[in-house]
Design a protein around this motif. Structure first.
Motif, PDB file in Angstrom:
ATOM      1  N   VAL A   1      19.845  64.781 -70.267  1.00  0.00           N
ATOM      2  CA  VAL A   1      19.501  63.926 -71.381  1.00  0.00           C
ATOM      3  C   VAL A   1      20.319  62.654 -71.365  1.00  0.00           C
ATOM      4  CG1 VAL A   1      19.257  63.883 -73.837  1.00  0.00           C
ATOM      5  CG2 VAL A   1      19.305  66.060 -72.644  1.00  0.00           C
TER       6      VAL A   1
ATOM      7  N   GLU B   1      10.595  60.718 -81.002  1.00  0.00           N
ATOM      8  CA  GLU B   1      10.588  61.901 -80.151  1.00  0.00           C
ATOM      9  C   GLU B   1      11.650  61.805 -79.062  1.00  0.00           C
ATOM     10  OE1 GLU B   1       6.543  63.085 -79.109  1.00  0.00           O
ATOM     11  OE2 GLU B   1       6.512  64.133 -81.031  1.00  0.00           O
ATOM     12  N   ALA B   2      12.685  61.117 -79.369  1.00  0.00           N
ATOM     13  CA  ALA B   2      13.861  61.009 -78.518  1.00  0.00           C
ATOM     14  C   ALA B   2      14.942  60.456 -79.436  1.00  0.00           C
ATOM     15  CB  ALA B   2      13.598  60.079 -77.339  1.00  0.00           C
ATOM     16  N   LYS B   3      16.100  60.274 -78.888  1.00  0.00           N
ATOM     17  CA  LYS B   3      17.180  59.666 -79.669  1.00  0.00           C
ATOM     18  C   LYS B   3      16.736  58.318 -80.225  1.00  0.00           C
ATOM     19  CE  LYS B   3      21.484  57.635 -78.130  1.00  0.00           C
ATOM     20  NZ  LYS B   3      22.680  58.217 -78.702  1.00  0.00           N
TER      21      LYS B   3
ATOM     22  N   GLY C   1      19.599  63.682 -77.145  1.00  0.00           N
ATOM     23  CA  GLY C   1      18.192  63.864 -76.820  1.00  0.00           C
ATOM     24  C   GLY C   1      17.590  64.794 -77.846  1.00  0.00           C
ATOM     25  N   VAL C   2      16.360  65.164 -77.621  1.00  0.00           N
ATOM     26  CA  VAL C   2      15.678  66.052 -78.549  1.00  0.00           C
ATOM     27  C   VAL C   2      16.469  67.346 -78.694  1.00  0.00           C
ATOM     28  CG1 VAL C   2      13.606  67.444 -78.871  1.00  0.00           C
ATOM     29  CG2 VAL C   2      13.411  65.104 -78.049  1.00  0.00           C
ATOM     30  N   PHE C   3      16.900  67.641 -79.898  1.00  0.00           N
ATOM     31  CA  PHE C   3      17.696  68.833 -80.212  1.00  0.00           C
ATOM     32  C   PHE C   3      19.017  68.912 -79.438  1.00  0.00           C
ATOM     33  CE2 PHE C   3      13.272  70.819 -80.828  1.00  0.00           C
ATOM     34  CZ  PHE C   3      13.219  70.428 -82.139  1.00  0.00           C
ATOM     35  N   GLU C   4      19.441  67.813 -78.868  1.00  0.00           N
ATOM     36  CA  GLU C   4      20.663  67.831 -78.059  1.00  0.00           C
ATOM     37  C   GLU C   4      21.677  66.842 -78.630  1.00  0.00           C
ATOM     38  OE1 GLU C   4      21.322  69.637 -75.343  1.00  0.00           O
ATOM     39  OE2 GLU C   4      19.387  70.266 -74.506  1.00  0.00           O
TER      40      GLU C   4
ATOM     41  N   LEU D   1       7.847  66.559 -77.706  1.00  0.00           N
ATOM     42  CA  LEU D   1       9.181  67.124 -77.522  1.00  0.00           C
ATOM     43  C   LEU D   1       9.249  67.907 -76.214  1.00  0.00           C
ATOM     44  CD1 LEU D   1      10.003  68.372 -81.142  1.00  0.00           C
ATOM     45  CD2 LEU D   1      10.296  66.113 -80.145  1.00  0.00           C
TER      46      LEU D   1
ATOM     47  N   ASP E   1      17.041  66.776 -84.558  1.00  0.00           N
ATOM     48  CA  ASP E   1      15.595  66.572 -84.490  1.00  0.00           C
ATOM     49  C   ASP E   1      15.367  65.075 -84.649  1.00  0.00           C
ATOM     50  OD1 ASP E   1      12.869  66.241 -85.036  1.00  0.00           O
ATOM     51  OD2 ASP E   1      12.709  68.236 -85.913  1.00  0.00           O
ATOM     52  N   PRO E   2      14.710  64.449 -83.699  1.00  0.00           N
ATOM     53  CA  PRO E   2      14.565  62.986 -83.789  1.00  0.00           C
ATOM     54  C   PRO E   2      13.837  62.542 -85.050  1.00  0.00           C
ATOM     55  CG  PRO E   2      13.279  63.898 -81.945  1.00  0.00           C
ATOM     56  CD  PRO E   2      14.127  65.011 -82.486  1.00  0.00           C
TER      57      PRO E   2
END
Lengths: 404, 285, 786
Positions: free
Chosen positions: A379, B217-219, B155-158, A340, B120-121
């Protein structure tokens, strides 16, 4: 402080709490009901499990203010016949040793007994999987639950029906209203005084240090190397390409100080630090070595950005090879999901390359668009690249198959 | 560790909530069930100045059915889905996913909307709802917009949610009775976050064939048209027609360089296809 | 009254309070005026401290090394030749040597506010290269933790028993074996409440500890105050496993703060602190060679072992106990003629190593038992046969092995035979031939160990650490109503000693265990003891309670005979009564008479009365040797690397079992921890010495679905040296599982010519061993999915 009204073990309680006080601390420290234990405060171990409006929930990641109006039952208040039967069974089956996980385990065990119709070992284990015990190996616990369920079903007691429960998080089924006195904290969140800048030199030769993560990027800009070289010689321009970066004070040609704000969703860190810059005009190669720290989280990073310019298209364009290497220490480094963090670093690097390219390609190097927007767009940018690639691939596959 | 000091508001309706988050001032975080945010707050990884608790807003806990979909408020919990308190329009697909999220005590407070917004992915709903073709309904002071769940996470947390927006509800399509669903999650232990997720939905009556490769660990990788994954032979035995090479190419294209990681994601996807093929709707890993 | 004595599975006396949420753990203690302490810890593994910045307004509530000048560092030396001493500062000054080392203590009304304070304190460092790996530590040219040493080795040991004689063996296998660094992770962390009592001139430290008297001695030394000025209370303790058998810098600091500030202070370790600052056990590395004949007979073992000892020598066990033990216990339960072992206790930038349940045995069992299986594969033999050929035989008992360990008793081959039968070796081999429809691979693995426990003076004097156990004492006191109080210096935190020690007294005195109260964990009320460690309590404290009870029995006889007007030689204690030729009198009546109606007794009847403190030490204190064979059947999914335990059998010999239910509980619990070691638990460190897990989502503990319901079978070969023939066995369950499970995995993967020699056996390690990219993907329809 906010005033909350909570019923605990059948007794109504009004109390002043800080918004940040979680339910377990409230129960333990304010109400002196110490049977509810804390084992992790991350919602994983289950020691703090209590009943909120009759259903098991974690009291360490539920805040007391969020339970306004709710009814809480802790181990001290488990007085129904199921709980009595479970207590006997736990003792009979040696389902506890040190007793620390026991209160939370009883709450989950009670849930299993009430809800599972005729569970086998596996179903009981799955239901209890949110409660860790380090002593018993779970054997006695599973036996205890199994025996109580079997006994109750044999006595004709049917499993509980939860279909009529209100929707939404347990504890939330109460009129919203404003908290008495509002929930204003007694203190406000402050960002403390200017962060101490730690710009000490390492006590060992630089070449000894090796970054733990290295990311490489390469791109072409449509300007001759000497123009790009000159651009990269202006620290404020370079800093402007790095999302979240801000220079502090007056940069010199080979030394800068500044801040780097990094975000991953709700997680934000601000690294304050400095960097030294070395440039070798004969090879059009440069190196930026920096370090910074985020005092609040006790995290620090150290990194280097190496770049090299090579002529392309007969010298009218430039290939820029950038290598970013970094090491992260402290709290932000101490998680197993390093992927992450790497994802964030990757995105930062990609954004740096994109911004550099954009600013150079802009043509008018002196009138540059503000970069701050890039922070949020990184992103999307990277993912859109990936998505395009996948999309192309799929279209190709579809096309191929149709063609055959 | 204990969280940083923050202020807390609990609005009674969406309008007040929007007003609170729309203020240009304190660093604000929306709190739903708090089962992901709580640990981050306790670790001080997240340091809000204001927390806006949206769980007492009745509208966010309501459910509305129509002929082709059900719209579920963002603050409906995993347990609400698991226990069938929310009518199931997915032939058992979503309840079976819900049942295997974290632990029961967490499912009693964790919410669909919170999970999607947390992004969270490794979270189940991020992948499962994308696979099922759900739509996120987003409220802001200027109105409502709808976007596919697969486009919500960036994205991660996005996510693409703006600072002044609230994820209000999730619209879940009603699957036909012939729909086939397979979901496979690889974790090292029960309740642990996923290391790989594969999801396959084939609903020929509605002309839908979707697949998701999640927990990367990504979208997640979402195939809105997953037919190439099955050599374009939809309606056939999904397991037999599963094309490993296409899947492998997808993973490579998404930048999954580690062969071990690719391997488990391939396995998850193929096993999801197998489950879909055999109609194992009520069986769980 | 149903049988409650030795051998009865009576239910536990301690259960009731825990089941009602009324245990009293250290975090449950709130004292008037108490404040909370939060520590600022080092974010770096190795760095010079340049200075600190503390806002002026916070300065009175923040304490750093310069404030604690009067406090002595923690020092735990070993008497073994060549040992290098380290001083662990209570708060770091000059240098930090591991992530999590204490830098400052912040005092505030609540923990949250103490943490707020900590965020306002900033330290500046000059980072130094981190020694993140034990093998790197041993290499020359590596950064030094303790510069004046000249290297990073606490201690090197060497033993050679005729190893050359093994070199011509026809079978020779060499393996490199590694075990991960772990956290012991009791669900309750550590914590302490300290208060200075002006009336008594005494510091009271409530602490989550398993060796309170040792903490007291250490505190007295570090704080420079008399023993009499320190009382240590270990209340209910939420699991220990070795983690709480240490003097903490935090405890010393809390004691100092209480003395300095004049109000009580409390520090409760949170999970993040535990995981990031205290991953302190198990990390071993072996290069081990087994020599054998074609028939599997072992000719010799040759080993180089390194233990990652961390940055400092922890008090009281020292930095080298683990590695030095490796050399002495590596031969396991086997009899072979040649042996060589060299060990290093390497200093690294990690927290100091502590002995975790099983101590070095879990590592050596893993190393040796993997080599035995490798020999079996090499020689084409069934692994069980290789073991059978080399185990010490019952007719050799008591047996002095190649490292002079004195095995007291047992029938090792019988435990192996029973395990082979119970796990159905033949059936599993058949199943393996058939293959699995789901594509998984089945494997069977075994491991055997013997566990030296309750070893005493003669053994520990040799290690020369700050603490050598001697006579274990117990006080027994009959109360005027005929009840019994037992006072013991050990601490019970899950081992059920409040029940089992009562059973021991019941066996001798016949007093109902409901009327027997066991007092433990408080230095004020109990005789000095080294505490709870080394599986020693039921042998040592049990022995002491037996002796004290016998002394009380004698006095009851003498005093009671007067009441019966009988000859003391003619009366006997039976069922809580003293029975004479004509009449009987209850213990309660004797006690009432002694305490409240002394006029009914003649002058000088027994001046000692009904209270006795008696010391116990077995005549031969080289330890008891419980042992077990563990056998596991696993299924390995070669596509995703998942290992599932399908069956697990333990054949255990703990000598006389005082309470079989409690013994099984210890085995099940140890097994769960062993499964954690085998498959889940690992604290990875990166190259800069950063620990890479800080929650239970990163550091995985086995939960209910990861631990099988094992089958346990008991043998009861009595120890010739203990009161009832009992043997210590609390650690055993955690020793054998990693080896048994690894052997099972390797058996499952043997067809792929793959062998895993590192724990934990994670899916990644399995897949990497198999070679993820080479796996055949086109499995049959209906294949892998489950």
């Amino acid at each position: 402080m906010a005033t909350v009204s909570i019923t605990i073990n059948g007794i109504g309680v009004e109390a002043e709490v800080e918004a940040r006080t979680h339910l377990a601390d409230f129960i333990r420290e304010h109400r002196n009901l110490t049977g509810t234990h804390l084992g992790c405060e991350h919602g994983v171990c289950g020691a703090c499990t209590v009943l909120i409006d009759g259903a098991p929930a974690r009291s360490c990641i539920t805040y007391a203010v969020a339970c306004d109006g709710a009814s809480i039952t802790t181990v001290e208040g488990l007085e129904d016949d199921v709980s009595a039967e479970l207590r006997d069974a736990f003792s009979r089956e040696h389902a506890l040793q040190c007793g620390y996980c026991t209160p939370g385990m009883l709450v989950s065990a009670r849930d299993a007994v009430l809800r599972l119709p005729e569970p086998d070992d596996r179903e009981i284990r799955v239901l209890l999987s949110g409660n860790l015990c380090r002593c018993t190996g779970y054997v006695g616990i599973v036996r205890a639950v199994k025996s109580v369920v079997a006994d109750r079903r044999a006595r004709g007691i049917a499993p509980a029906d939860a279909s009529g429960n209100p929707l939404g998080p347990v504890g939330s089924a109460h009129p919203a209203g404003r908290l008495t006195g509002g929930a204003r904290g007694g203190r406000t969140t402050h960002v403390s005084a200017p962060l101490a800048v730690s710009a000490r030199r390492d006590s060992r030769p630089l070449e000894e240090w090796r970054p733990q993560v290295t990311i490489e990027q390469r791109f072409i800009v449509h300007h001759p190397p000497e123009v790009v070289w000159a651009f990269l010689g202006r620290p404020e321009e370079v800093a402007a390409c790095l999302p979240g970066a801000k220079l502090v004070g007056t940069p010199t040609e080979n030394y800068i100080e500044g801040l780097l704000r990094v975000r991953a969703g709700p997680i934000a860190a601000e690294f304050a630090g400095s960097a030294e810059i070395e440039r070798d005009v004969s090879h059009y190669a440069g190196m930026i070595r920096g370090r910074g720290k985020d005092n609040r989280s006790g995290s620090a990073t150290r990194g280097e950005i190496a770049y090299k310019l090579s002529p392309e298209a007969g010298g009218g364009a430039t290939r820029v090879d950038v290598t970013v290497g970094y090491t992260l220490t402290g709290m932000l480094a101490q998680f197993s999901r390093s992927g992450l963090i790497r994802d964030v670093a990757n995105r930062l690097t990609a954004a740096f390359a994109t911004n550099l390219e954009a600013r150079l390609a802009n043509g008018s190097l002196n009138q540059l668009p503000p970069v701050s927007a890039a922070e949020l767009n990184v992103v999307t940018l990277v993912m859109s690249v990936v998505r395009d690639r996948i999309g192309r691939l799929l279209r190709r596959m579809l096309g191929q198959r149709k063609g055959t | 560790m204990k969280p940083v000091a923050f202020e807390y508001e609990r609005p009674a309706d969406i309008r007040s909530a929007l007003a609170l988050i729309g203020r240009n001032g304190p660093i604000t975080k929306i709190l739903a069930g708090g089962q992901s945010l709580g640990p981050m707050l306790n670790l001080r990884l997240v340091r809000p100045e204001l927390v806006v608790d949206i769980t007492r807003i009745p509208q966010l806990k309501s459910v509305e059915q129509s002929a082709d979909a059900i719209t579920v408020g963002a603050c409906v919990t995993h347990a609400d889905i698991e226990d069938g308190r929310v009518p199931d329009v997915t032939q058992g697909a979503l309840p079976s996913v819900a049942r295997n999220i974290a632990y029961r005590a967490v499912r009693n407070r964790g919410t669909l909307g919170g999970s999607l917004a947390h992004a969270d992915p490794a979270a189940d709903w991020v992948s499962a709802l994308a696979a099922i073709g759900a739509v996120a309904l987003i409220a802001s002071s200027t109105g409502q917009r709808a976007i596919a769940v697969e486009d919500l996470m960036s994205g991660v947390f996005e996510t693409v949610l703006g600072q002044a927006e609230i994820l209000e509800a999730i619209r879940i399509p009603r699957l036909s009775v012939r729909a086939r669903w397979g979901y496979y999650k690889i974790s090292r232990k029960t309740g642990e976050f996923a290391h790989a997720i594969g999801a396959v939905l084939d609903d020929p009556e509605r002309g839908v064939c979707r697949a998701v490769i999640g927990a990367i660990e990504a979208k997640p990788i979402v195939l809105a048209d997953a037919r190439p994954l099955f050599r374009n032979r939809v309606g056939a035995d999904l397991e037999a027609s599963f094309d490993m090479e296409v899947a492998e190419d997808l993973l490579r294209s998404a930048g999954l360089a580690d062969p071990v990681v690719r391997q488990i994601h391939l396995a998850a996807l193929r096993r999801a296809a197998t489950k879909a093929s055999h109609g194992h709707r009520l069986h769980h890993h | 009254m149903a049988a409650q004595g030795v051998g009865a599975s009576v239910l536990r006396k301690e259960d009731d309070r825990f089941l009602k949420g009324r245990g009293q753990f250290v975090a449950d203690i709130r004292l008037a005026g108490m404040k909370e302490v939060s520590f600022v810890r080092s974010p770096l593994a190795h760095a010079k401290i340049i200075g600190e910045t503390i806002p002026d307004e916070d300065r009175p509530s923040v304490f750093v090394a310069t404030d604690l000048r009067s406090v002595k560092p923690i020092r735990a030396n070993s008497g073994l030749p060549g040992f290098k001493s380290s001083d662990q500062p209570v708060l770091a000054h000059d240098k930090v040597r591991y992530v999590g080392e204490l830098l400052a203590a912040c005092v505030a009304p609540t923990r949250a506010e103490a943490e707020d304070l900590g965020e306002r304190v900033a330290f500046d460092f000059d980072e130094l290269p981190a020694v993140h790996d034990m093998l790197q530590a041993r290499r020359s040219g590596t950064a030094l933790l303790h510069e004046h040493w000249g290297d990073n080795v606490f201690l090197e040991t060497f033993v050679d028993v005729n190893i050359e004689a093994a070199f011509d063996a026809p079978v020779k296998v060499t393996r490199e074996i590694r075990t991960a660094r772990q956290c012991m992770a009791p669900i309750e962390g550590r914590g302490a409440v300290a208060v200075w009592d002006h009336r008594l001139g005494q510091l009271t430290l409530y602490t989550s500890a398993q060796m309170p008297h040792i903490n007291r001695t250490g505190l007295s030394e570090c704080l420079g105050i008399d023993h009499g000025q320190v009382r240590v209370v270990a209340p209910d303790v939420g699991g220990g496993f070795g983690y709480k058998g240490i003097l903490l810098a935090e405890e010393v600091c809390l004691g100092w703060l209480a003395m300095r500030l004049g109000h009580p202070v409390r520090w409760i370790e949170d999970r993040r602190e535990h995981l990031t600052a205290n991953a302190n056990c198990r990390e071993h590395h072996y290069i081990i060679t087994g020599y054998a004949d074609r028939d599997g007979r072992l000719r010799g073992i040759d080993c180089e072992a390194t233990v990652d000892s961390g940055a400092y020598s922890a008090y009281p066990f020292s930095a080298c106990l683990e590695a030095a033990q490796v050399a002495s216990i590596l031969p396991g339960p086997y009899d072979f003629p040649s042996y060589r072992c060299r060990t290093w206790s390497a200093a690294t930038n990690k927290c100091p190593i502590l002995p975790y349940r099983g101590v070095a045995r879990t590592g050596v069992c893993f190393a040796l038992e993997l080599v035995l299986d490798a020999i079996a594969r090499e020689a084409g033999l069934e692994p069980a046969e290789v073991r059978a050929r080399n185990l010490v035989r019952p007719e050799q008992m008591p047996f002095d092995n190649i490292t002079k360990k004195h095995f007291d008793s047992g029938d090792y081959p019988e435990s192996l035979r029973r395990a082979v039968a119970a796990i159905d070796l033949a059936g599993v081999r058949e199943r393996q031939k058939r293959g699995e429809v789901d594509g998984r691979r089945i494997g069977l693995g075994m491991s055997i160990y013997c566990e030296q426990a309750a070893h005493g003076t003669s053994v520990y004097a040799g290690w020369g650490i700050p603490m050598v156990p001697g006579y274990e004492q117990a006080t027994a006191r009959v109360t005027p109503d005929g009840g019994l109080e037992l006072r013991v210096g050990i601490q019970s935190h899950g081992q059920s000693l409040e029940t089992t020690l009562a059973q021991v007294a019941n066996e001798i005195l016949g007093i109902d265990i409901a009327k027997i109260k066991v007092v433990h964990g408080d230095t004020e009320y109990t005789p000095y003891s080294t505490g709870t460690w080394g599986s020693r309590c039921i042998v040592m404290a049990g022995g002491a309670v037996a002796r004290a009870s016998q002394e009380i029995a004698e006095r009851l006889r003498v005093i009671g005979a007067n009441l019966l007007q009988a000859d003391p030689e003619a009366v006997t204690l039976k069922g809580g009564q003293l029975v004479g030729p004509q009449a009987a009198v209850s213990i309660g009546e004797i006690a009432r008479t002694w305490y409240l109606r002394p006029q009914d007794l003649p002058y000088g009847v027994h001046t000692g009365g009904l209270e006795a403190t008696v010391g116990y030490r077995p005549e031969r204190d080289s330890g008891t040797f419980s042992y077990a064979t563990h056998a596991a059947v696993v299924a390995v999914d070669p596509e995703i690397g998942e290992v599932e335990i399908l069956d697990y059998v333990v054949i255990e010999d703990g000598g006389k079992l005082i309470n079989p239910m409690v013994v099984e509980g210890q085995i099940y619990g140890g097994l769960a921890q062993g499964i954690g070691t085998a498959l889940y638990e690992e604290m990875p460190f990166d190259a800069s010495g950063q620990p890479l897990a800080s929650t239970f989502s990163d550091y995985l503990l086995p939960g209910p679905t990861e631990v099988p319901a094992a089958r346990i079978d008991h043998m009861e070969t009595l120890s010739p040296y203990t009161v009832f023939g009992q043997k210590g066995l609390g650690e055993g369950g955690a020793i054998a599982p990693p080896a048994a499970i690894a052997n099972a995995v390797n058996d499952a993967l043997s067809g792929l010519a793959v062998e895993i020699t590192q724990s934990p056996i994670t899916p990644r390690r399995v897949l990497e061993a198999i070679g993820a990219h080479t796996i055949e993907r086109a499995s049959a329809p209906g294949g892998q999915a489950r």
